[in-house]
Design a protein around this motif. Structure first.
Motif, PDB file in Angstrom:
ATOM      1  N   LEU A  41       0.846  -1.196   0.000  1.00 27.74           N
ATOM      2  CA  LEU A  41       0.000   0.000   0.000  1.00 27.74           C
ATOM      3  C   LEU A  41       0.876   1.239   0.000  1.00 27.74           C
ATOM      4  CD1 LEU A  41      -2.892  -0.892   2.414  1.00 27.74           C
ATOM      5  CD2 LEU A  41      -3.148   0.142   0.171  1.00 27.74           C
ATOM      6  N   CYS A  43      -0.217   4.822  -1.637  1.00 36.56           N
ATOM      7  CA  CYS A  43      -0.911   6.102  -1.473  1.00 36.56           C
ATOM      8  C   CYS A  43      -2.291   5.963  -0.837  1.00 36.56           C
ATOM      9  CB  CYS A  43      -1.046   6.779  -2.832  1.00 36.56           C
ATOM     10  SG  CYS A  43      -2.199   5.938  -3.940  1.00 36.56           S
ATOM     11  N   GLU A  44      -2.888   4.788  -0.938  1.00 37.64           N
ATOM     12  CA  GLU A  44      -4.247   4.542  -0.436  1.00 37.64           C
ATOM     13  C   GLU A  44      -5.306   5.439  -1.055  1.00 37.64           C
ATOM     14  OE1 GLU A  44      -3.721   4.509   3.933  1.00 37.64           O
ATOM     15  OE2 GLU A  44      -3.955   2.345   3.756  1.00 37.64           O
ATOM     16  N   HIS A  45      -5.034   6.022  -2.212  1.00 38.09           N
ATOM     17  CA  HIS A  45      -6.121   6.707  -2.929  1.00 38.09           C
ATOM     18  C   HIS A  45      -6.051   6.505  -4.447  1.00 38.09           C
ATOM     19  CE1 HIS A  45      -3.084   9.925  -2.897  1.00 38.09           C
ATOM     20  NE2 HIS A  45      -3.732  10.500  -3.883  1.00 38.09           N
ATOM     21  N   GLY A  46      -5.444   5.387  -4.842  1.00 36.25           N
ATOM     22  CA  GLY A  46      -5.576   5.000  -6.248  1.00 36.25           C
ATOM     23  C   GLY A  46      -4.625   5.656  -7.215  1.00 36.25           C
ATOM     24  N   VAL A  47      -3.517   6.185  -6.745  1.00 39.81           N
ATOM     25  CA  VAL A  47      -2.614   6.894  -7.634  1.00 39.81           C
ATOM     26  C   VAL A  47      -1.320   6.128  -7.907  1.00 39.81           C
ATOM     27  CG1 VAL A  47      -1.221   8.990  -7.888  1.00 39.81           C
ATOM     28  CG2 VAL A  47      -3.559   9.152  -7.061  1.00 39.81           C
ATOM     29  N   THR A  52      -1.986  -2.953  -6.778  1.00 41.15           N
ATOM     30  CA  THR A  52      -2.731  -3.600  -7.872  1.00 41.15           C
ATOM     31  C   THR A  52      -2.808  -5.122  -7.694  1.00 41.15           C
ATOM     32  OG1 THR A  52      -2.001  -1.859  -9.373  1.00 41.15           O
ATOM     33  CG2 THR A  52      -2.846  -3.878 -10.385  1.00 41.15           C
ATOM     34  N   ALA A  60      -6.793  -4.252 -10.869  1.00 43.73           N
ATOM     35  CA  ALA A  60      -7.604  -3.271 -10.134  1.00 43.73           C
ATOM     36  C   ALA A  60      -6.823  -2.810  -8.911  1.00 43.73           C
ATOM     37  CB  ALA A  60      -8.934  -3.893  -9.709  1.00 43.73           C
ATOM     38  N   ARG A  61      -7.126  -1.599  -8.476  1.00 38.76           N
ATOM     39  CA  ARG A  61      -6.510  -1.058  -7.258  1.00 38.76           C
ATOM     40  C   ARG A  61      -7.195  -1.678  -6.041  1.00 38.76           C
ATOM     41  NH1 ARG A  61      -2.919   1.835 -10.283  1.00 38.76           N
ATOM     42  NH2 ARG A  61      -3.528   3.978 -10.796  1.00 38.76           N
ATOM     43  N   CYS A  63      -6.784  -0.784  -3.043  1.00 40.24           N
ATOM     44  CA  CYS A  63      -7.102   0.261  -2.056  1.00 40.24           C
ATOM     45  C   CYS A  63      -8.412   0.960  -2.385  1.00 40.24           C
ATOM     46  CB  CYS A  63      -5.973   1.286  -1.944  1.00 40.24           C
ATOM     47  SG  CYS A  63      -5.845   2.410  -3.353  1.00 40.24           S
ATOM     48  N   LEU A  64      -8.874   0.793  -3.646  1.00 41.07           N
ATOM     49  CA  LEU A  64     -10.137   1.429  -4.065  1.00 41.07           C
ATOM     50  C   LEU A  64     -11.247   0.391  -4.197  1.00 41.07           C
ATOM     51  CD1 LEU A  64      -9.043   4.009  -6.814  1.00 41.07           C
ATOM     52  CD2 LEU A  64      -9.186   4.285  -4.342  1.00 41.07           C
ATOM     53  N   THR A  65     -10.990  -0.795  -3.684  1.00 32.26           N
ATOM     54  CA  THR A  65     -11.985  -1.862  -3.739  1.00 32.26           C
ATOM     55  C   THR A  65     -12.279  -2.280  -2.309  1.00 32.26           C
ATOM     56  OG1 THR A  65     -10.877  -2.608  -5.768  1.00 32.26           O
ATOM     57  CG2 THR A  65     -12.469  -4.121  -4.785  1.00 32.26           C
ATOM     58  N   GLY A 134       0.142   3.763 -14.825  1.00 28.79           N
ATOM     59  CA  GLY A 134      -0.542   3.948 -13.542  1.00 28.79           C
ATOM     60  C   GLY A 134       0.220   3.329 -12.380  1.00 28.79           C
ATOM     61  N   ASN A 135       1.485   3.014 -12.586  1.00 30.41           N
ATOM     62  CA  ASN A 135       2.300   2.432 -11.521  1.00 30.41           C
ATOM     63  C   ASN A 135       3.535   3.302 -11.317  1.00 30.41           C
ATOM     64  OD1 ASN A 135       0.810   0.142 -12.985  1.00 30.41           O
ATOM     65  ND2 ASN A 135       1.417  -0.816 -11.068  1.00 30.41           N
TER      66      ASN A 135
END
Lengths: 168, 287
Positions: A41, A43-47, A52, A60-61, A63-65, A134-135
């Motif tokens: 983990l 950023c814990e906001h999908g950035v 993943t 999928a992230r 942290c956003l699921t 995105g990584n």
């Protein structure tokens, strides 16, 4: 006492049934309740992309699921890609090409690129770069990550080299 | 950063979802979760109830009916990008999807979610504005269609009631637009980041003259903007470099929002650049 929900899913091919707090993210569920700490983990906001995982084969992230959302799904984490004595071709290529430095972004890179290679077995370098847009790798080790992915393409096509080191 | 406590609801039908939203106070709809979840993790949003639409049948998929391309609100962005009907009838959506987030967010994110979240920089609402679409929304008592041009009530605020859910996006198809040229271009600090300015262009020409042009901007004003004056100006003209420059200059009149990355005047300059590039690409020789 927060609300809970019972979920059933497959995690790295193993059936799991747990009662989870509905506000628990999938990332925290995997790390703290299932003990799979390979998922990182950042950023814990999908950035940042470090968390993943693959949900039914799609990246999928985590942290956003919410954990409750993977009820009935097939979850693959970095631990499910290979094991210590039998790395996946992509993992082996990451090792051979020094595709990891500090290793923090690695689980997200590996899961994301596993999806890419499943959908596109012969990607160009620019397609690889786009796939990992995105990584974030804060060691900035992107060159070797891209190189490792291109090597993995060869390993998958032509077989892994016999000289590949086996991790103890 | 964890979401605050809430009650979780998983309706198995649209009627059940309507009933929940009609009776619960401070409820939020969970679609793909790629905007709601970060906002909950940051605690910008603290709903008492989360209504998860991911198990509601009938909300995703693409079809053509009565000369209209109908896209279910829960259709995921990755599925839209790979859909043949979308590629044929609304190809600007496919262009724009390449700029939307990253593969991991497109795998979960939905078109209805993008519309309902209505981030000023979001690409999909701008594309939907370029296609003059309507959005079907509904609650327990009725369904209604909202024009995309009346969709934004304010900053990140769609013109729908709290008990309403976006059901579908309806893009009208016309013979005149058959085989239209299209292009989306944006400028962001890095690929997949929020656009500082983006432009989508739908273009039809006959004998090298413009018969239909739609230009929609994202990320410049608080909601998508159509450059109507520029579109009218272009009708009947041949798109030479000079004409494209003239058309792009209309973008300078759009009031730009200011944030830490770009002030108003910089955004307005970017708006001109993105329109010029998108239009040049659309007007150029085919692929």
């Amino acid at each position: 006492m927060s609300e809970t929900w019972t979920i059933k899913c497959l995690i790295n091919e193993k059936p799991v049934e747990r009662e989870v707090s509905v506000r628990l993210t999938l990332a925290d569920f995997l790390r703290h309740e299932v003990g799979l700490t390979g998922t990182h983990l950042g950023c814990e906001h999908g950035v940042c992309g470090a968390c993943t995982v693959l949900l039914d084969g799609r990246s999928a992230r985590s942290c956003l699921t919410l954990a409750v959302q993977v009820d009935g799904m097939n979850v693959t984490t970095v631990e499910g890609l290979g094991d210590k004595t039998r790395l996946s071709p992509l993992q082996q290529a990451f090792m051979d090409e020094h595709g990891l430095q500090c290793g923090f972004c690695t689980p997200g890179m590996l899961t994301t690129l596993t999806e890419l290679l499943a959908n596109n077995p012969d990607p160009s370098e620019s397609e690889v770069r786009l796939a990992i847009s995105g990584n974030i790798c804060r060691c900035t080790g992107y060159e070797n990550i891209v190189k490792a992915t291109m090597t993995a393409v060869r390993y998958i096509r032509d077989g892994m080299p016999e000289s590949s080191e086996v991790v103890d | 950063m964890k979401p605050p406590p809430f009650s979780y609801h998983r309706p198995a039908s649209l009627d059940e979802a309507f009933a929940l939203l009609g009776s619960l106070e401070n409820a939020k709809v969970l679609a793909g979760g790629q905007s709601l979840m970060p906002m909950m993790n940051y605690r910008y949003v603290m709903p008492d109830h989360v209504v998860d639409l991911n198990h509601c049948p009938g909300l995703s998929g693409v079809g053509v009916e009565d000369q209209t391309l109908i896209i279910g609100a829960m259709t995921r962005q990755c599925d839209l990008a790979a859909n043949d009907l979308v590629a044929r009838h609304a190809p600007l959506l496919v262009d724009a999807l390449h700029w939307v987030g990253h593969v991991q967010t497109r795998n979960r994110g939905t078109i209805g979610g993008s519309l309902s979240h209505l981030d000023p920089a979001a690409e999909l609402p701008a594309v939907i504005a370029a296609y003059d679409a309507t959005v079907t929304v509904g609650n327990e008592t009725a369904l209604r269609d909202v024009s995309i041009h009346e969709w934004a009530a304010g900053y990140m605020m769609p013109a729908i009631d709290e008990n309403e859910i976006a059901i579908s996006i309806n893009i009208p198809l016309s013979v005149e637009l058959d085989g239209h040229a299209h292009s989306f271009f944006e400028i962001a600090r890095r690929h997949g980041d929020f656009a500082q300015a983006g432009a989508g262009v739908v273009l039809q020409t006959v004998d090298d003259r413009v018969t239909d042009l739609r230009i929609a901007l994202a990320g410049v004003d608080i909601a998508p903007v159509r450059l109507r004056q520029a579109e009218e100006f272009a009708i009947g003209k041949s798109l030479t470099e000079d004409v494209i420059d003239e058309i792009a200059l209309f973008a300078k009149a759009v009031p730009g929002i200011a944030d830490v990355h770009a002030d108003e005047s910089y955004r307005q300059r970017l708006a001109v650049v993105v329109v010029r590039r998108a239009l040049t690409q659309a007007a150029g020789p085919g692929p």
